[in-house]
Design an enzyme around this catalytic site. Structure first.
Site, PDB file in Angstrom:
ATOM      1  N   ASP A 146       0.865  -1.154   0.038  1.00 49.86           N
ATOM      2  CA  ASP A 146      -0.039  -0.051   0.060  1.00 49.86           C
ATOM      3  C   ASP A 146       0.970   1.242  -0.024  1.00 49.86           C
ATOM      4  O   ASP A 146       1.741   1.351   0.749  1.00 49.86           O
ATOM      5  CB  ASP A 146      -0.862  -0.034   1.188  1.00 49.86           C
ATOM      6  CG  ASP A 146      -1.773   1.328   1.401  1.00 49.86           C
ATOM      7  OD1 ASP A 146      -1.685   2.135   0.415  1.00 49.86           O
ATOM      8  OD2 ASP A 146      -2.583   1.180   2.275  1.00 49.86           O
ATOM      9  N   GLU A 166      29.865   7.135   3.670  1.00 50.20           N
ATOM     10  CA  GLU A 166      29.592   5.860   4.039  1.00 50.20           C
ATOM     11  C   GLU A 166      29.703   5.015   2.854  1.00 50.20           C
ATOM     12  O   GLU A 166      30.167   3.965   3.033  1.00 50.20           O
ATOM     13  CB  GLU A 166      28.257   5.605   4.741  1.00 50.20           C
ATOM     14  CG  GLU A 166      27.817   4.237   5.321  1.00 50.20           C
ATOM     15  CD  GLU A 166      27.477   2.934   4.384  1.00 50.20           C
ATOM     16  OE1 GLU A 166      27.561   1.991   4.820  1.00 50.20           O
ATOM     17  OE2 GLU A 166      27.172   3.532   3.143  1.00 50.20           O
ATOM     18  N   CYS A 181      26.422   7.619   8.968  1.00 53.05           N
ATOM     19  CA  CYS A 181      25.719   9.143   8.651  1.00 53.05           C
ATOM     20  C   CYS A 181      26.155  10.268   9.411  1.00 53.05           C
ATOM     21  O   CYS A 181      25.879  11.314   9.225  1.00 53.05           O
ATOM     22  CB  CYS A 181      24.419   8.943   8.620  1.00 53.05           C
ATOM     23  SG  CYS A 181      23.545   7.466   7.847  1.00 53.05           S
ATOM     24  N   SER A 228      17.581  -0.363  14.845  1.00 54.01           N
ATOM     25  CA  SER A 228      18.373   0.950  14.466  1.00 54.01           C
ATOM     26  C   SER A 228      17.359   2.231  14.792  1.00 54.01           C
ATOM     27  O   SER A 228      17.786   3.200  15.213  1.00 54.01           O
ATOM     28  CB  SER A 228      18.745   0.843  13.058  1.00 54.01           C
ATOM     29  OG  SER A 228      17.315   1.064  12.230  1.00 54.01           O
ATOM     30  N   HIS A 286      18.920  14.068  11.380  1.00 51.86           N
ATOM     31  CA  HIS A 286      19.376  13.331  10.384  1.00 51.86           C
ATOM     32  C   HIS A 286      17.969  12.524   9.867  1.00 51.86           C
ATOM     33  O   HIS A 286      17.098  11.969  10.918  1.00 51.86           O
ATOM     34  CB  HIS A 286      20.158  12.204  10.881  1.00 51.86           C
ATOM     35  CG  HIS A 286      20.472  10.874   9.801  1.00 51.86           C
ATOM     36  ND1 HIS A 286      20.790  11.209   8.612  1.00 51.86           N
ATOM     37  CD2 HIS A 286      20.320   9.646  10.333  1.00 51.86           C
ATOM     38  CE1 HIS A 286      20.920   9.783   8.380  1.00 51.86           C
ATOM     39  NE2 HIS A 286      20.583   8.912   9.060  1.00 51.86           N
ATOM     40  N   LYS A 291       9.548  11.157  14.775  1.00 53.74           N
ATOM     41  CA  LYS A 291       9.778  10.432  15.824  1.00 53.74           C
ATOM     42  C   LYS A 291      10.746  10.900  16.614  1.00 53.74           C
ATOM     43  O   LYS A 291      10.772  11.210  18.122  1.00 53.74           O
ATOM     44  CB  LYS A 291      10.143   8.932  15.391  1.00 53.74           C
ATOM     45  CG  LYS A 291       8.897   8.156  14.735  1.00 53.74           C
ATOM     46  CD  LYS A 291       9.718   6.871  14.482  1.00 53.74           C
ATOM     47  CE  LYS A 291       8.725   6.008  13.348  1.00 53.74           C
ATOM     48  NZ  LYS A 291       7.957   5.315  14.137  1.00 53.74           N
ATOM     49  N   ASN A 294      17.379   8.610   1.683  1.00 54.88           N
ATOM     50  CA  ASN A 294      18.383   8.615   2.710  1.00 54.88           C
ATOM     51  C   ASN A 294      19.621   8.893   1.704  1.00 54.88           C
ATOM     52  O   ASN A 294      20.123   8.275   0.934  1.00 54.88           O
ATOM     53  CB  ASN A 294      18.462   7.589   3.580  1.00 54.88           C
ATOM     54  CG  ASN A 294      19.456   7.493   4.600  1.00 54.88           C
ATOM     55  OD1 ASN A 294      20.005   8.642   4.721  1.00 54.88           O
ATOM     56  ND2 ASN A 294      19.365   6.574   5.422  1.00 54.88           N
ATOM     57  N   SER A 349      24.835   5.426  12.475  1.00 56.86           N
ATOM     58  CA  SER A 349      24.763   3.902  13.206  1.00 56.86           C
ATOM     59  C   SER A 349      25.988   3.361  13.565  1.00 56.86           C
ATOM     60  O   SER A 349      27.008   3.728  13.213  1.00 56.86           O
ATOM     61  CB  SER A 349      24.119   2.800  12.114  1.00 56.86           C
ATOM     62  OG  SER A 349      22.661   3.314  11.996  1.00 56.86           O
TER      63      SER A 349
HETATM   64  N1  CAA Z   1      -0.538   3.583   5.625  1.00 57.77           N
HETATM   65  C1  CAA Z   1       0.066   4.303   6.668  1.00 57.77           C
HETATM   66  N2  CAA Z   1       1.078   3.819   7.441  1.00 57.77           N
HETATM   67  C2  CAA Z   1       1.565   2.678   7.228  1.00 57.77           C
HETATM   68  C3  CAA Z   1       1.019   1.678   6.462  1.00 57.77           C
HETATM   69  C4  CAA Z   1      -0.230   2.201   5.584  1.00 57.77           C
HETATM   70  N3  CAA Z   1      -0.848   1.251   4.829  1.00 57.77           N
HETATM   71  N4  CAA Z   1       1.581   0.574   6.746  1.00 57.77           N
HETATM   72  C5  CAA Z   1       2.607   0.754   7.428  1.00 57.77           C
HETATM   73  N5  CAA Z   1       2.448   1.930   7.917  1.00 57.77           N
HETATM   74  C6  CAA Z   1       3.591   2.607   8.908  1.00 57.77           C
HETATM   75  C7  CAA Z   1       3.833   1.642  10.222  1.00 57.77           C
HETATM   76  O1  CAA Z   1       2.652   1.673  11.027  1.00 57.77           O
HETATM   77  C8  CAA Z   1       4.878   2.275  10.656  1.00 57.77           C
HETATM   78  O2  CAA Z   1       4.710   3.243  11.433  1.00 57.77           O
HETATM   79  P1  CAA Z   1       5.578   3.546  12.634  1.00 57.77           P
HETATM   80  O3  CAA Z   1       7.050   3.551  12.225  1.00 57.77           O
HETATM   81  O4  CAA Z   1       5.210   4.931  13.331  1.00 57.77           O
HETATM   82  O5  CAA Z   1       5.083   2.361  13.461  1.00 57.77           O
HETATM   83  C9  CAA Z   1       5.685   2.518   9.397  1.00 57.77           C
HETATM   84  O6  CAA Z   1       4.771   2.774   8.267  1.00 57.77           O
HETATM   85  C10 CAA Z   1       6.795   1.531   8.701  1.00 57.77           C
HETATM   86  O7  CAA Z   1       6.200   0.396   8.855  1.00 57.77           O
HETATM   87  P2  CAA Z   1       6.992  -0.884   9.468  1.00 57.77           P
HETATM   88  O8  CAA Z   1       7.578  -0.686  10.618  1.00 57.77           O
HETATM   89  O9  CAA Z   1       6.068  -2.031   9.055  1.00 57.77           O
HETATM   90  O10 CAA Z   1       8.340  -0.926   7.985  1.00 57.77           O
HETATM   91  P3  CAA Z   1       8.960  -1.925   7.878  1.00 57.77           P
HETATM   92  O11 CAA Z   1       9.042  -3.069   8.528  1.00 57.77           O
HETATM   93  O12 CAA Z   1       9.207  -1.907   6.212  1.00 57.77           O
HETATM   94  O13 CAA Z   1      10.649  -1.061   8.186  1.00 57.77           O
HETATM   95  C11 CAA Z   1      12.139   0.559   8.360  1.00 57.77           C
HETATM   96  C12 CAA Z   1      10.734   0.213   8.392  1.00 57.77           C
HETATM   97  C13 CAA Z   1      12.720  -0.290   9.810  1.00 57.77           C
HETATM   98  C14 CAA Z   1      12.449   2.003   8.904  1.00 57.77           C
HETATM   99  C15 CAA Z   1      12.894  -0.175   7.228  1.00 57.77           C
HETATM  100  O14 CAA Z   1      12.642   0.556   6.121  1.00 57.77           O
HETATM  101  C16 CAA Z   1      14.512  -0.038   7.484  1.00 57.77           C
HETATM  102  O15 CAA Z   1      15.081  -1.090   7.824  1.00 57.77           O
HETATM  103  N6  CAA Z   1      15.176   0.983   7.058  1.00 57.77           N
HETATM  104  C17 CAA Z   1      16.542   1.164   6.767  1.00 57.77           C
HETATM  105  C18 CAA Z   1      16.915   1.517   8.279  1.00 57.77           C
HETATM  106  C19 CAA Z   1      16.463   2.918   8.695  1.00 57.77           C
HETATM  107  O16 CAA Z   1      16.378   3.741   7.963  1.00 57.77           O
HETATM  108  N7  CAA Z   1      16.758   3.036  10.093  1.00 57.77           N
HETATM  109  C20 CAA Z   1      16.433   4.602  10.649  1.00 57.77           C
HETATM  110  C21 CAA Z   1      17.348   4.628  11.965  1.00 57.77           C
HETATM  111  S1  CAA Z   1      19.190   4.315  11.448  1.00 57.77           S
HETATM  112  C22 CAA Z   1      19.625   5.661  10.886  1.00 57.77           C
HETATM  113  O17 CAA Z   1      19.145   6.614  10.822  1.00 57.77           O
HETATM  114  C23 CAA Z   1      20.978   5.442  10.083  1.00 57.77           C
HETATM  115  C24 CAA Z   1      20.624   5.325   8.591  1.00 57.77           C
HETATM  116  O18 CAA Z   1      20.644   6.404   7.966  1.00 57.77           O
HETATM  117  C25 CAA Z   1      20.556   4.177   8.119  1.00 57.77           C
END
Ligand code: CAA
Length: 392
Positions: A33, A83, A115, A205, A237, A246, A280, A312
């Site tokens: 979605d 990175e 980062c 993360s 960041h 958040k 990113n 990270s």
């Molecule tokens: N409509 C609206 N919102 C929806 C939705 C829908 N249909 N379906 C899901 N969502 C929301 C979820 O509720 C969730 O919201 P919250 O975070 O508020 O709970 C959000 O969308 C993401 O959904 P999921 O958690 O299910 O998503 P995911 O399992 O695909 O994982 C992630 C998300 C962990 C960020 C993943 O994309 C990821 O691993 N990203 C890379 C790591 C990253 O960016 N980490 C951030 C911190 S680390 C850092 O900052 C260093 C860096 O640059 C990497």
């Protein structure tokens, strides 16, 4: 060293890649979605590099306007933070130095800590300018973020470079001396030398990032930092732009302040306008958030901004920066929008093909097709060397 000397960012420029993949295309391919991407992650599209673009060509493109406008005479140091480094030994900034035709009497280094690297580079630059206020330092953050295809991280990919000229009596932003710092040995995101894509424990993360927000703020307060009310806006960041919301919520909770979506949007919404369409850009991400604030917030003269940098692994820093009166006449908002808006949209199939093209490693000669719209390109590989040129 005169105590009252003001040091900070004199000019700021960013550039992104030639191609862009809208998240509607990614959702079309994997059946997600699209609201998850648009609302859940706060991402609308991601920058995708052409085959002849890399962190060097992006870095040189971002820095070119600064060198053209200010000249290179006073630049004594170039620090490139990344990175997604292209060599284990040679600093990517040396190629940039050559492409920009900078003088030989310059030191060039590369710094790394996921980062966070560019913020360390900024602090190093500020210290050098404090030591010798006549010199300027070119700090460049350049990254291409790559996760495995079909992994949760894929939707957060992106790429960009941000170049900053650090000087005494800066036109844009004065850095304050006090920092909040935090380091923790955590495996939330990392990339072993043999991998082209990052490994990540996504949920861990996010938790590690939020802990770092609160810890750096506590340290900042402990060291006599400014109170919360002094800050007009906060640049975080942004691995994906919802993370800024958040993060700010976590910071306000740490301060005992209750909040709602509207307050959060007011504090950080404007800072996400570039990152939500670029994705990113790792080390550059915070500085695209800063560019977004400066380019799009009204009347920041004399206002204080909070900058939160997270890498990270993990290292984080919170700093305050004061916007200099008259900063608006030194902005590059038009160029930034042009860089973002001139990208060519690709469909999912083209994006996948681009993502799967690894550069050969056999040392033979390969000419690369001319795809980039940027001013510099990776023209060829020869004898295990990268050959760059100005795009004609
Ligand atoms: N409509 C609206 N919102 C929806 C939705 C829908 N249909 N379906 C899901 N969502 C929301 C979820 O509720 C969730 O919201 P919250 O975070 O508020 O709970 C959000 O969308 C993401 O959904 P999921 O958690 O299910 O998503 P995911 O399992 O695909 O994982 C992630 C998300 C962990 C960020 C993943 O994309 C990821 O691993 N990203 C890379 C790591 C990253 O960016 N980490 C951030 C911190 S680390 C850092 O900052 C260093 C860096 O640059 C990497």
């Amino acid at each position: 060293m005169p105590a009252e000397i003001s040091v900070g960012i004199h000019d700021l420029s960013f550039r992104t890649t030639s191609f862009v993949l809208p998240h509607t295309e990614l959702a079309r391919y994997n059946g997600t979605d699209v609201a998850k991407y648009h609302k859940g992650l706060g991402q609308l599209s991601m920058s995708v590099p052409a085959v002849d673009e890399d962190i060097v060509t992006l870095a040189a493109a971002a820095a070119l306007p600064l060198v053209q406008h200010h000249g290179a005479d006073t630049i004594r140091t170039v620090v490139l933070a990344t990175e997604s480094s292209i060599d284990q030994s040679k600093a990517a900034g040396v190629y940039v130095h050559s492409l920009l035709g900078l003088p030989s009497q310059i030191r060039v280094i590369e710094v790394k800590q996921a980062c966070y690297g560019a913020t360390a580079a900024l602090q190093f630059a500020a210290a050098l300018v404090h030591q010798d206020p006549a010199q300027r330092v070119l700090v460049i953050a350049s990254d291409i973020s790559r996760y495995d295809l079909d992994s949760p991280g894929e939707a957060t990919q992106g790429a960009a470079a941000a170049a900053m000229l650090v000087s005494a009596d800066p036109a844009l932003l004065e850095l304050s001396g006090t920092s909040g710092l935090f380091t923790a040995d955590v495996m939330d995101f990392w990339r072993p030398n043999y991998r082209a894509t990052a490994l990540v424990d996504g949920k861990k993360s996010v938790a590690a990032y939020l802990e770092a927000v609160q810890s750096t703020w506590r340290d900042y307060v402990l060291r006599g930092g400014l109170p919360l009310e002094e800050f007009r806006t906060f640049c975080y960041h942004q691995p994906y732009t919802r993370m800024a919301f958040k993060a700010h919520q976590a910071l306000l909770e740490e301060c005992g302040v209750h909040t709602n979506e509207e307050t959060l949007h007011k504090a950080v919404g404007t800072t996400t306008v570039y990152n939500k369409v670029v994705g990113n850009s790792y080390t550059a991400s915070l500085y695209l958030a800063l560019a977004a604030a400066l380019d799009n917030c009204h009347d920041l003269d004399g206002e204080t901004l909070g900058l939160f940098s997270y890498g990270s692994g993990s290292v984080a820093e919170f700093i305050a920066a004061r916007v200099r009166p008259g900063y608006r006449s030194h902005l590059r908002a038009g160029e930034h929008r042009e860089s973002v808006n001139s990208r060519q949209t690709v469909d999912y199939e083209t994006y996948r093909e681009l993502s799967c093209q690894a550069l050969p490693t056999d040392g033979n000669t390969y000419e690369l097709p001319h795809q980039t719209r940027g001013p510099f390109r990776l023209a060829a590989l020869r004898d295990h060397q990268r050959i760059y040129e100005a795009s004609s």
